[in-house]
Design a protein around this motif. Structure first.
Motif, PDB file in Angstrom:
ATOM      1  N   TRP A 142       2.357   2.594 -11.670  1.00 36.02           N
ATOM      2  CA  TRP A 142       2.615   3.780 -10.847  1.00 36.02           C
ATOM      3  C   TRP A 142       4.089   4.158 -10.857  1.00 36.02           C
ATOM      4  O   TRP A 142       4.435   5.329 -10.911  1.00 36.02           O
ATOM      5  CB  TRP A 142       2.151   3.508  -9.417  1.00 36.02           C
ATOM      6  N   GLU A 181      -4.346   9.336  -1.711  1.00 37.90           N
ATOM      7  CA  GLU A 181      -5.208   8.451  -0.928  1.00 37.90           C
ATOM      8  C   GLU A 181      -4.544   7.084  -0.774  1.00 37.90           C
ATOM      9  O   GLU A 181      -3.841   6.625  -1.689  1.00 37.90           O
ATOM     10  CB  GLU A 181      -6.555   8.269  -1.631  1.00 37.90           C
ATOM     11  N   THR A 230      -3.673   3.552  -1.303  1.00 32.98           N
ATOM     12  CA  THR A 230      -3.955   2.775  -2.508  1.00 32.98           C
ATOM     13  C   THR A 230      -3.185   1.469  -2.483  1.00 32.98           C
ATOM     14  O   THR A 230      -1.972   1.461  -2.235  1.00 32.98           O
ATOM     15  CB  THR A 230      -3.553   3.578  -3.770  1.00 32.98           C
ATOM     16  N   LEU A 251      -0.814  -0.115  -9.643  1.00 32.10           N
ATOM     17  CA  LEU A 251      -1.925   0.154  -8.737  1.00 32.10           C
ATOM     18  C   LEU A 251      -3.042  -0.864  -8.944  1.00 32.10           C
ATOM     19  O   LEU A 251      -3.232  -1.396 -10.035  1.00 32.10           O
ATOM     20  CB  LEU A 251      -2.467   1.567  -8.955  1.00 32.10           C
ATOM     21  N   GLU A 300       0.846  -1.192   0.000  1.00 28.10           N
ATOM     22  CA  GLU A 300       0.000   0.000   0.000  1.00 28.10           C
ATOM     23  C   GLU A 300       0.876   1.235   0.000  1.00 28.10           C
ATOM     24  O   GLU A 300       1.914   1.266   0.658  1.00 28.10           O
ATOM     25  CB  GLU A 300      -0.912   0.015   1.224  1.00 28.10           C
ATOM     26  N   SER A 314       0.682   5.499   0.563  1.00 22.28           N
ATOM     27  CA  SER A 314      -0.122   6.564   1.140  1.00 22.28           C
ATOM     28  C   SER A 314       0.809   7.713   1.492  1.00 22.28           C
ATOM     29  O   SER A 314       1.883   7.492   2.054  1.00 22.28           O
ATOM     30  CB  SER A 314      -0.847   6.063   2.394  1.00 22.28           C
TER      31      SER A 314
END
Length: 197
Positions: free
Chosen positions: A72, A35, A37, A61, A28, A30
């Motif tokens: 990403w 946000e 993700t 992502l 993840e 952040s």
């Protein structure tokens, strides 16, 4: 426990032997303005017999239903065990100095310095440079660890006017059989072909 060293691996990088192979998993990201993700990551550590490892990583992502979204981040680089620690850096007996160069497709080049030992890598940026259109990044730290045969890593970032803080973390599993997944250790004094874990 012992494991077989990758064929042709240079003795200089035995402390990094446990990383060699393909890894895949999820994590993840952040950060302020981003946000939380979920993402999928595939990472490769390889060698060509030289005194370094080649490195590549792609983060993709994930959508809300688990479907793959867009790429990403893509980065590549070289990892090498340095001949000596830089002035002012003290290592513990089980650690080896480490130098890492990473380039990101977004236009960032980073030089990291750190240490490897007992299945753990700690890195901090020595310098970062960006292209004119690249993101504004001032510093970063990364930690990689072998935890029960899985590769865990965390990336803290100082960028976009923010102080150093958590940016991304992931957990990956080996997707090849290059080495015993439980192996964690330092391979610097190993005889050719085998290494203590």
């Amino acid at each position: 426990m012992t494991f077989t060293l990758p064929d042709g691996l240079a003795p200089e990088v035995y402390p990094l032997a446990w990383l060699v192979g393909e890894w895949e998993g999820s994590g993840e990201l952040s950060y302020p303005g981003i946000e939380p993700t979920a993402f999928r990551q595939r990472t490769s550590f390889d060698h060509d017999g030289g005194p370094y490892l080649t490195y590549s990583s792609t983060i993709t992502l994930m959508g809300p239903d688990g479907e793959e979204g867009h790429v990403w981040q893509v980065e590549s680089g070289f990892w090498r065990v340095a001949p000596s620690a830089p002035e002012g850096v003290e290592l513990q007996d089980f650690q080896h100095p480490l130098e890492v160069i990473m380039t990101e497709a977004s236009g960032v080049i980073s030089a990291y310095m750190g240490a490897v030992g007992n299945g753990r890598v700690d890195l901090a940026t020595r310098f970062i440079a960006s292209t004119e259109s690249g993101p504004e990044v001032r510093g970063a730290t990364r930690m990689y660890g072998n935890v029960k045969g899985e590769l865990m890593w965390a990336w803290d970032l100082a960028a976009f006017g923010q102080e150093l803080q958590s940016y991304a973390a992931a957990r990956m599993s080996r997707v090849d059989a290059a080495v015993d997944p439980e192996a964690t250790g330092d391979e610097d004094d190993a005889p050719a072909g085998e290494s203590p874990a």
